[in-house]
Write an enzyme that holds these catalytic residues in place. Sequence first.
Site, mmCIF file in Angstrom:
data_model
loop_
_atom_site.group_PDB
_atom_site.id
_atom_site.type_symbol
_atom_site.label_atom_id
_atom_site.label_comp_id
_atom_site.label_asym_id
_atom_site.label_seq_id
_atom_site.Cartn_x
_atom_site.Cartn_y
_atom_site.Cartn_z
ATOM 1 N N ASP A 1 0.834 -1.198 0.000
ATOM 2 C CA ASP A 1 0.000 0.000 0.000
ATOM 3 C C ASP A 1 0.871 1.252 0.000
ATOM 4 O OD1 ASP A 1 -2.397 1.719 0.550
ATOM 5 O OD2 ASP A 1 -3.319 -0.214 0.967
ATOM 6 N N HIS B 1 -3.912 6.328 2.776
ATOM 7 C CA HIS B 1 -4.611 5.110 2.376
ATOM 8 C C HIS B 1 -4.069 3.872 3.093
ATOM 9 C CE1 HIS B 1 -5.716 1.838 -0.512
ATOM 10 N NE2 HIS B 1 -6.794 2.570 -0.702
ATOM 11 N N SER C 1 -11.262 -0.700 -1.413
ATOM 12 C CA SER C 1 -10.025 -0.676 -0.621
ATOM 13 C C SER C 1 -10.313 -0.854 0.857
ATOM 14 C CB SER C 1 -9.287 0.652 -0.826
ATOM 15 O OG SER C 1 -8.644 0.698 -2.069
#
Length: 832
Positions: A172, A247, A609
Site C-alpha cells: 500500500d 490510504h 479498498s
Amino acid sequence: MEESSSLVRFLFVLCLFSSSVLCLDDSNQNAAASSSSAVYIVTLKDPPSVHSFSSVSKHSLTSTSSQTYRIWNRSASITRVHDSLLRKVLRKENYIKLYSYHYLINGFSAVITQEQAVRLAAREEVDNVVLDFPVKKATTHTPQFLGLPRGAWLHEGGSEYAGEGVVIGFIDTGIDPTHPSFSDKVPGHSYPVPPRFTGVCEVTTGFPAGSCNRKLVGARHFAESALSRGVLNSSQDDASPFDGEGHGTHTASVAAGNHGVPVVVCGHHLGNASGMAPRAHVAIYKALYKRFGGFAADIIAAIDQAAQDGVDIINLSITPNRRPPGIATFFNPIDMALLSAVKAGIFVVQAAGNTGPAPMSMSSFSPWIFTVGATSHDRVYTNSIILGNNVTISGVGLASGTRTMHKLVLAAHALRNGTTIMDAIYIGECQDSSSYDQKLVHGKILVCSYTVRFILGVSTIKQALITAKNLTAAGLVFYMDPSATGFQMTSTPMDIPGILISSPQDSLALLQYYNTSLSRDNASGKIVGSASVARIVGGMKPTYGITAPKVMYFSARGPDPEDDSFQDADVMKPNLVAPGNSIWGAWSPLGIGTSDFQGERFAMESGTSMSAPHVTGVAALIKQKFPHFTPAAIGSALSTTASLKDRKGNPIMAQHTVLNPDATQTPATPFDMGSGSVNATAALDPGLIFDIGYNEYMKFLCGINGSSPVVLNYTGESCSAYNSSLAASDLNLPSVTIAKLVGTRTVLRWVTNIASTVANETYTVGWMAPDSVSVKVSPAKFTIGKGQTRVLSLVFQAMKNGSVASFGRIGMVGDRGHVVNIPVTVIYKIAV
C-alpha cells in the site's frame, strides 16, 4: 495484443522492491539509460527459491533455521545468475538493474531499451520479458456490525487475543508508525513477534529508529521503478515506509488496528476504533506514492519480499487500471507472483475495484486471489436544520449545532464592494474569504452552493470552512446545486456548526424560504438583508438500524473476464462483499489522500479498498484458529458461511447506478456479491471446506487453450509434467460458474469435514436451479466424519436456449448446526 518474440506489453495497477545495479560503458560514465529506455520485468525458466524447496514453508510453525538458510543460499545464487546474464547479453552497454526477484518468481527488473529487451527475450534461459506498467489505489462500528465482539472474538478469548500470532502484509502507501492504532503499549499479556517472521524495519529520513515494535513488526519501501522514471521526489513523496497519503494507514487499521482507540476528528469524539483482528501483527511494504501511484516492478518486489519475510496474509487494496492483454487475464506478473505466494501458504485478499456498477467491471481476476466487493453497513450520521418557518430539512455533516436561531445570508448576497458575480463566477462555493464582506456575514449562517466542482475535487468543504471562520460566521450550510444532483454527499467533518443538504428538493425549499424573506431598498431594488433564520441541529450522533448491507454502486461487478476480448471465465468474482462505505480508520495527519481529513488522525473513507481489509482481518482470525489451513481452505470458510440476507431478513440488494443509486437497486446476484456478505462468526466454524492445492491451479492454467508456453514462461514448469488439465468450473471452488452450458455438464466437488466435534455429521443437500437449467446433486444426503472427505457430483442440464445469466444455489444443512452454501451461475445455455 502487441508482441515481439516473448516481449509482451500491458497495463495494470500495482507495485515492487530490491537493490539496484548500475552498469555503464566506460566511455560514458555519466550516462544512465537512453531516452528510449524503459523498465522491463524479465522472468527466467529456472524455478525461484520457494519452488526449489516445495516441502519447506516459512509459514509452517515447524520450519527451521537450516531450512531458512537453504532458501537464502538459493536466493543469493539466483541473484548472481541475474547479474551474470545481464553482463553477458549487455556487455559494455548502459542498463540499470532495479530488483532481483528470487523467492516467488525467478527474474529481475531493469531499465533497458526495447532492442536490449528483445535480445534478452531471445536467450534460451529467459522465459518472458514484460514492459512495466503503472498501478493505483483501488472503524468504530463495523466490528459490531459483523458481530465480532460477541461472536468471533469470543472464540479467540476476546479482543485482546483476536488475531494473535498472525502477520498481515500490506502492499500500500505505507503507514504512520506513531498512530496509536499500531502501538504495542496495550494492556494484556505479553505480545511477542512470531519467530518465523524475519522482516526488517527500514530506518530512513521520516521513518526513524524505533518506528517498529511488537505490533508493527516490519516496514519497507519499494520505489526503484519510480526512481528510474524520474517521477519520485524523495522529499515530496516520502521515500520511506511513512504514509504521506493516508490510504495505507487506513487499510492496515481496518484489518488489524488496536482495539479501543479513541476516534477524535475536528475536536469531536466519535467513539472508539478497532481492527477486525486487533491483536494481529502488521508488516508494511510501501509501493504506492501520493503523487503518482506506483508501478508493477515495485509491487512485485514488495510481494516477493513479504513472502520471503514470512507474512501469513497479503492485503492488496489496489487494482489494475485495465485488463491485462494476452490469452487470459490470469497471466500477468502480479497474479503469477501471487500464485507462488499461495503455493507458499499465504492467503491473498484483493479489492474488487471501484469501477462498478457496469457488468464485467471486475479488476481482480484469478481464482487463487480472494476478491472482495463493497457494501454499506447500518450506521449513518444524520444532521438537520430547522428553518424559521418550522420546516426541518435533513442533511449530512459531522458537525455540532447552533444553540439558537441565526440569520441566514447567501454567499452571493455578502460580496464586498467591487466584487461581482462576473468577477468570481464560482462565488457561491465560498472558496475565497476575500470576496466577501465580513460585516454582512458575522454572526450569521453562511449559505453556499455544493456544485460538481466539489465532486471533482476542484473546490473543497475544508476551504469553505476556512472562509466561514475568517468571516466569523455562526455556521455553514451547503445546498445542492443542480450540477451535483444525483451524487451522494458524505458525512464531512466540520469544526464549526454546519450541514450539507443532500436533496435537490430540500435545497430548493431552503432557497425558497430564504428568497421570500429578503428585504430590498425601495429606490434601488438592492438586497439589504433577509429576515430568514435557522438553527443547525448538528450531526455528531450516529443512528443505527438502516437496511444493510447493500452492494454499493461503485463496487466492481462480475462476470470475471477471462481475457481482453470480454470472454467470460468459469470463475466467480467477486468472492465476497464486506463493508466499504463510510468506514472510519486511522489516518496520517500529513496524508493528502482526502482534503476533508488533512491534519486528522482518523478519516472516513469509501471504496473496495476498505472492504478488502475487513475480510483480511477475519481471515487472520481463521488462520489463528486453524493455523494449518491452506489459502483455499480459508477462502472456503469465508465463502460457504456468507450471509445472503440483510439485517432485516430480506435479500441483500445491489445498487446499479451512480446517480440516485437507491432508486435502481435490485436483489444482488453472485455477479454483485459473490457468495454473499462476510459472516465472521460463522466463518470460524464452517463445518465443511472446499480445498484446492497448487497443482490444481496449475492444471487449470494448463487447460487454457494455447497456455503451455505462457505457463512455462511464468512458472518454469512444463504442462507436460501434469497428467491432466482442469476446466475452471472443475476447480474445487466453493461456487460453480459455467459461462457456456451445452447440453449436460457434470462437475465434481470435494468437501472435507473440519468441524471440531468428533462425532459424524449428516448433511442434507438441497438446491435452487438457475432459470432454464436443471440441477441434480448426488448424494443428496451423506454422513461424514471429522477429517473425512466426500465427493459430490453436480449435474447441470440446459433445458432451453438462453444468453442471459441465471443464478441458483446449492445448500448443505448438517444435523449439528452447520450450513454450507455455494452459489451457481450459468450464463449461456444451449439445449441439446
